[in-house]
Motif scaffolding. Structure first.
Motif, PDB file in Angstrom:
ATOM      1  N   GLY A 165      -8.812  20.632 -11.377  1.00  0.00           N
ATOM      2  CA  GLY A 165      -7.492  20.626 -11.093  1.00  0.00           C
ATOM      3  C   GLY A 165      -7.486  19.065 -11.428  1.00  0.00           C
ATOM      4  N   ALA A 166      -6.213  18.519 -10.684  1.00  0.00           N
ATOM      5  CA  ALA A 166      -5.851  17.236 -10.988  1.00  0.00           C
ATOM      6  C   ALA A 166      -6.374  16.622  -9.537  1.00  0.00           C
ATOM      7  CB  ALA A 166      -4.497  16.736 -10.911  1.00  0.00           C
ATOM      8  N   ASN A 167      -7.907  16.647  -9.486  1.00  0.00           N
ATOM      9  CA  ASN A 167      -8.654  16.144  -8.866  1.00  0.00           C
ATOM     10  C   ASN A 167      -9.293  15.036  -8.923  1.00  0.00           C
ATOM     11  OD1 ASN A 167      -7.854  17.022  -6.342  1.00  0.00           O
ATOM     12  ND2 ASN A 167      -9.285  18.698  -6.306  1.00  0.00           N
ATOM     13  N   PRO A 168      -9.753  13.718  -8.568  1.00  0.00           N
ATOM     14  CA  PRO A 168      -8.968  13.629  -7.352  1.00  0.00           C
ATOM     15  C   PRO A 168      -7.953  12.641  -7.805  1.00  0.00           C
ATOM     16  CG  PRO A 168     -11.304  12.264  -8.092  1.00  0.00           C
ATOM     17  CD  PRO A 168     -11.509  13.364  -8.550  1.00  0.00           C
ATOM     18  N   LEU A 169      -7.505  13.046  -6.843  1.00  0.00           N
ATOM     19  CA  LEU A 169      -5.492  12.181  -7.392  1.00  0.00           C
ATOM     20  C   LEU A 169      -5.527  10.219  -7.486  1.00  0.00           C
ATOM     21  CD1 LEU A 169      -4.314  11.164  -4.439  1.00  0.00           C
ATOM     22  CD2 LEU A 169      -3.934  13.323  -4.114  1.00  0.00           C
ATOM     23  N   LEU A 170      -6.854  10.037  -6.539  1.00  0.00           N
ATOM     24  CA  LEU A 170      -7.128   8.171  -6.530  1.00  0.00           C
ATOM     25  C   LEU A 170      -8.017   7.777  -6.999  1.00  0.00           C
ATOM     26  CD1 LEU A 170      -4.944   6.135  -6.526  1.00  0.00           C
ATOM     27  CD2 LEU A 170      -5.220   6.520  -3.630  1.00  0.00           C
ATOM     28  N   MET A 171      -8.204   6.707  -6.980  1.00  0.00           N
ATOM     29  CA  MET A 171      -9.758   5.904  -6.663  1.00  0.00           C
ATOM     30  C   MET A 171      -9.181   4.283  -6.224  1.00  0.00           C
ATOM     31  SD  MET A 171     -12.350   7.599  -7.398  1.00  0.00           S
ATOM     32  CE  MET A 171     -12.996   5.865  -7.971  1.00  0.00           C
ATOM     33  N   ALA A 172     -10.029   4.016  -5.694  1.00  0.00           N
ATOM     34  CA  ALA A 172      -9.854   2.483  -5.664  1.00  0.00           C
ATOM     35  C   ALA A 172     -11.436   1.646  -5.681  1.00  0.00           C
ATOM     36  CB  ALA A 172      -9.688   2.696  -3.831  1.00  0.00           C
ATOM     37  N   ILE A 173     -11.055   0.155  -5.534  1.00  0.00           N
ATOM     38  CA  ILE A 173     -12.279  -0.819  -6.032  1.00  0.00           C
ATOM     39  C   ILE A 173     -12.303  -1.061  -4.131  1.00  0.00           C
ATOM     40  CG2 ILE A 173     -13.142  -2.839  -6.809  1.00  0.00           C
ATOM     41  CD1 ILE A 173     -11.446  -2.436  -9.220  1.00  0.00           C
ATOM     42  N   GLN A 174     -13.732  -0.955  -4.028  1.00  0.00           N
ATOM     43  CA  GLN A 174     -13.869  -0.995  -3.074  1.00  0.00           C
ATOM     44  C   GLN A 174     -14.044  -2.499  -2.159  1.00  0.00           C
ATOM     45  OE1 GLN A 174     -18.048   0.433  -1.169  1.00  0.00           O
ATOM     46  NE2 GLN A 174     -17.096  -0.332   1.219  1.00  0.00           N
ATOM     47  N   ALA A 175     -13.525  -3.646  -2.059  1.00  0.00           N
ATOM     48  CA  ALA A 175     -13.350  -4.799  -0.827  1.00  0.00           C
ATOM     49  C   ALA A 175     -14.482  -5.020   0.371  1.00  0.00           C
ATOM     50  CB  ALA A 175     -11.846  -5.015  -1.111  1.00  0.00           C
ATOM     51  N   PRO A 176     -15.686  -4.877   0.088  1.00  0.00           N
ATOM     52  CA  PRO A 176     -15.826  -5.121   0.877  1.00  0.00           C
ATOM     53  C   PRO A 176     -15.816  -6.250   1.980  1.00  0.00           C
ATOM     54  CG  PRO A 176     -17.131  -4.719  -0.504  1.00  0.00           C
ATOM     55  CD  PRO A 176     -16.277  -4.705  -1.336  1.00  0.00           C
ATOM     56  N   LEU A 177     -16.632  -6.955   2.555  1.00  0.00           N
ATOM     57  CA  LEU A 177     -16.835  -7.760   3.348  1.00  0.00           C
ATOM     58  C   LEU A 177     -16.261  -8.999   2.652  1.00  0.00           C
ATOM     59  CD1 LEU A 177     -17.865  -7.318   7.306  1.00  0.00           C
ATOM     60  CD2 LEU A 177     -15.283  -7.517   6.340  1.00  0.00           C
ATOM     61  N   ALA A 178     -16.176 -10.530   2.633  1.00  0.00           N
ATOM     62  CA  ALA A 178     -16.705 -12.165   2.002  1.00  0.00           C
ATOM     63  C   ALA A 178     -18.267 -11.736   1.732  1.00  0.00           C
ATOM     64  CB  ALA A 178     -15.835 -13.219   2.059  1.00  0.00           C
ATOM     65  N   GLY A 179     -18.774 -12.345   0.685  1.00  0.00           N
ATOM     66  CA  GLY A 179     -20.703 -12.250   0.402  1.00  0.00           C
ATOM     67  C   GLY A 179     -20.734 -11.658   0.495  1.00  0.00           C
ATOM     68  N   GLN A 180     -20.701  -9.869   0.317  1.00  0.00           N
ATOM     69  CA  GLN A 180     -21.033  -8.795  -0.903  1.00  0.00           C
ATOM     70  C   GLN A 180     -21.365  -8.998  -2.196  1.00  0.00           C
ATOM     71  OE1 GLN A 180     -19.791  -5.448   1.288  1.00  0.00           O
ATOM     72  NE2 GLN A 180     -20.338  -6.187   3.740  1.00  0.00           N
ATOM     73  N   GLY A 218     -11.187   7.088  -2.356  1.00  0.00           N
ATOM     74  CA  GLY A 218     -10.219   5.841  -1.232  1.00  0.00           C
ATOM     75  C   GLY A 218     -11.655   5.053  -1.930  1.00  0.00           C
ATOM     76  N   ARG A 219     -12.791   5.286  -1.519  1.00  0.00           N
ATOM     77  CA  ARG A 219     -13.538   4.078  -1.225  1.00  0.00           C
ATOM     78  C   ARG A 219     -14.457   4.453  -2.001  1.00  0.00           C
ATOM     79  NH1 ARG A 219     -14.124   1.487   3.484  1.00  0.00           N
ATOM     80  NH2 ARG A 219     -12.024   1.148   3.607  1.00  0.00           N
ATOM     81  N   SER A 221      -0.242  18.638   1.929  1.00  0.00           N
ATOM     82  CA  SER A 221       0.658  19.243   0.925  1.00  0.00           C
ATOM     83  C   SER A 221       0.694  18.344  -0.530  1.00  0.00           C
ATOM     84  CB  SER A 221       1.897  20.868   1.265  1.00  0.00           C
ATOM     85  OG  SER A 221       2.856  19.503   2.068  1.00  0.00           O
ATOM     86  N   GLY A 222       0.942  17.408   0.646  1.00  0.00           N
ATOM     87  CA  GLY A 222       1.847  16.089  -0.609  1.00  0.00           C
ATOM     88  C   GLY A 222       0.642  15.447  -0.611  1.00  0.00           C
ATOM     89  N   GLY A 223      -1.082  15.092  -0.207  1.00  0.00           N
ATOM     90  CA  GLY A 223      -1.102  13.952  -0.189  1.00  0.00           C
ATOM     91  C   GLY A 223      -2.454  14.592  -0.218  1.00  0.00           C
ATOM     92  N   GLY A 224      -3.751  14.670   0.634  1.00  0.00           N
ATOM     93  CA  GLY A 224      -5.211  14.868   0.225  1.00  0.00           C
ATOM     94  C   GLY A 224      -5.737  14.502   1.764  1.00  0.00           C
ATOM     95  N   VAL A 225      -7.497  14.759   1.325  1.00  0.00           N
ATOM     96  CA  VAL A 225      -8.373  14.238   1.631  1.00  0.00           C
ATOM     97  C   VAL A 225      -9.729  13.116   1.611  1.00  0.00           C
ATOM     98  CG1 VAL A 225     -10.521  15.252   3.181  1.00  0.00           C
ATOM     99  CG2 VAL A 225      -8.305  16.462   3.173  1.00  0.00           C
ATOM    100  N   ASP A 226      -9.419  12.215   2.042  1.00  0.00           N
ATOM    101  CA  ASP A 226     -10.143  11.138   1.395  1.00  0.00           C
ATOM    102  C   ASP A 226     -12.126  11.027   1.606  1.00  0.00           C
ATOM    103  OD1 ASP A 226     -11.136   8.347   0.458  1.00  0.00           O
ATOM    104  OD2 ASP A 226     -10.221   7.556   2.595  1.00  0.00           O
ATOM    105  N   THR A 227     -12.697  11.082   0.793  1.00  0.00           N
ATOM    106  CA  THR A 227     -13.462  10.964   0.340  1.00  0.00           C
ATOM    107  C   THR A 227     -14.714   9.604   0.827  1.00  0.00           C
ATOM    108  OG1 THR A 227     -16.262  11.863   0.226  1.00  0.00           O
ATOM    109  CG2 THR A 227     -14.481  12.105  -1.187  1.00  0.00           C
TER     110      THR A 227
END
Length: 344
Positions: A235-250, A195-196, A131-137
């Motif tokens: 509504g206030a979706n999505p609530l968070l965005m993150a920059i993907q930090a893949p493995l080095a070299g990509q 989230g990613r 209820s205070g968080g969410g589902v990550d896709t």
């Protein structure tokens, strides 16, 4: 250690943290210990408490192959997967243990995040836990592999709405997640988190150079603008965005490996995060804006106007600008195609 470095880095940026705890080992107490560690070590401004983070239970459980197998006993041939119902039970048990390790004044509102894998469960007991968080896709609209021609900037930007090669556009992607959530009663309060993200679901295998170019920044800006449009409708979706930090070299690594300088996408994200500060925005793409090849504009509050402007015309120099208009005067921000740094 690395966690201390992360907490100090995030604290210096005053950023909202997302911390992923290891769910595959099926050890709620270890997760609780990590929560307790966070509150003892998190960096924050003098006189202010640490930001209450989001806590995600595991990462991509659909790909787990060692579920509940002790670390020292694991082998490469393991094929111990987790079902959505098992994962839902895991989330419930983790959340209870982590809430007990959270300061008492926050324990009732700990922000738990689960993978969208949980929407395949049959038991609804996990609903109140989120209820205070969410589902990550996770989202990546393209799949590229040679010998096919590398996608162009226009292909990459169009893939957001149209998808490509069997991958859905962002609208269809989010609709599928919402349809999955709608199967459960009381799920309307659960937020969706992207989230990613990456340009390509084949991240790291056959990435064209254009993925790590200024096109990466345009893609990010277009994605953020589109998600703001979505937040206006849903509504206030999505609530968070993150920059993907893949493995080095990509090529999609946010930082250039040779110079350690941030790519343009990091500057775009930092500017947006700095000025919009996570507030829900009313974002629109009007006909007048479309005629000028402008992707979107956003407004926050009655006394303050902020515009996110993305020129998506691939025939001309492309750029992103943020305009802030307080009661008097104006402040302009942009990321230029020939610079990795934001200028104001």
């Amino acid at each position: 250690g690395k966690l201390d470095q992360f907490l100090a880095f995030a604290g210096g940026l005053h950023a909202q943290r997302l911390v992923v705890v290891n769910g595959e080992i099926d050890d709620p107490q270890q997760a609780a210990n990590e929560v307790a560690y966070y509150w003892r070590h998190c960096a924050h401004q003098s006189g202010k408490p640490c930001l209450d983070p989001y806590w995600e239970i595991g990462d991509s459980p659909a790909a787990w192959r060692h579920f509940a197998v002790p670390l020292r006993a694991r082998g490469r041939s393991d094929a111990v997967t987790v079902t959505p119902d098992q994962y839902a039970a895991l989330v419930v048990s983790y959340a209870a243990a982590m809430a007990r390790a959270t300061p008492y004044y926050l324990s009732h509102q700990i922000k738990i995040v689960a993978s969208e894998w949980i929407t395949g469960a049959t038991d609804e007991s996990w609903i109140s836990t989120l209820s205070g968080g969410g589902v990550d896709t996770h989202y990546a609209p393209m799949l590229y592999a040679p010998p096919g021609p590398a996608p162009s900037t226009r292909d990459i930007l169009q893939s957001l709405e149209q998808g490509s090669s069997g991958r859905p556009g962002i609208d269809l992607w989010l609709r599928d997640v919402r349809d999955s959530l709608a199967q459960f009663s009381q799920s309307g309060s659960i937020k969706i988190m992207v989230g990613r993200w990456s340009i390509d679901g084949n991240a790291g295998l056959y990435e064209p150079a254009v993925y790590g170019s200024y096109t990466q920044a345009l893609f990010a800006a277009a994605l953020f603008a589109h998600l703001w449009q979505d937040s206006q409708a849903a509504g206030a979706n999505p609530l968070l965005m993150a920059i993907q930090a893949p493995l080095a070299g990509q090529a999609q690594e946010p930082f250039d490996l040779a110079t350690s300088e941030p790519r343009a996408v990091v500057a775009v994200y930092a500017l947006i995060n700095r000025y919009f500060q996570g507030y829900p925005l009313s974002v629109q793409r009007g006909a007048a804006l479309a005629r000028e090849n402008i992707l979107a504009a956003g407004v926050r509050g009655e006394r303050e106007t902020m515009l996110l402007i993305v020129n998506e015309d691939t025939e001309r120099p492309q750029g992103l600008m943020l305009e802030q208009r307080p009661r008097a005067g104006a402040e302009w921000w942009w990321v230029a195609p020939d610079s990795r740094r934001a200028a104001g």
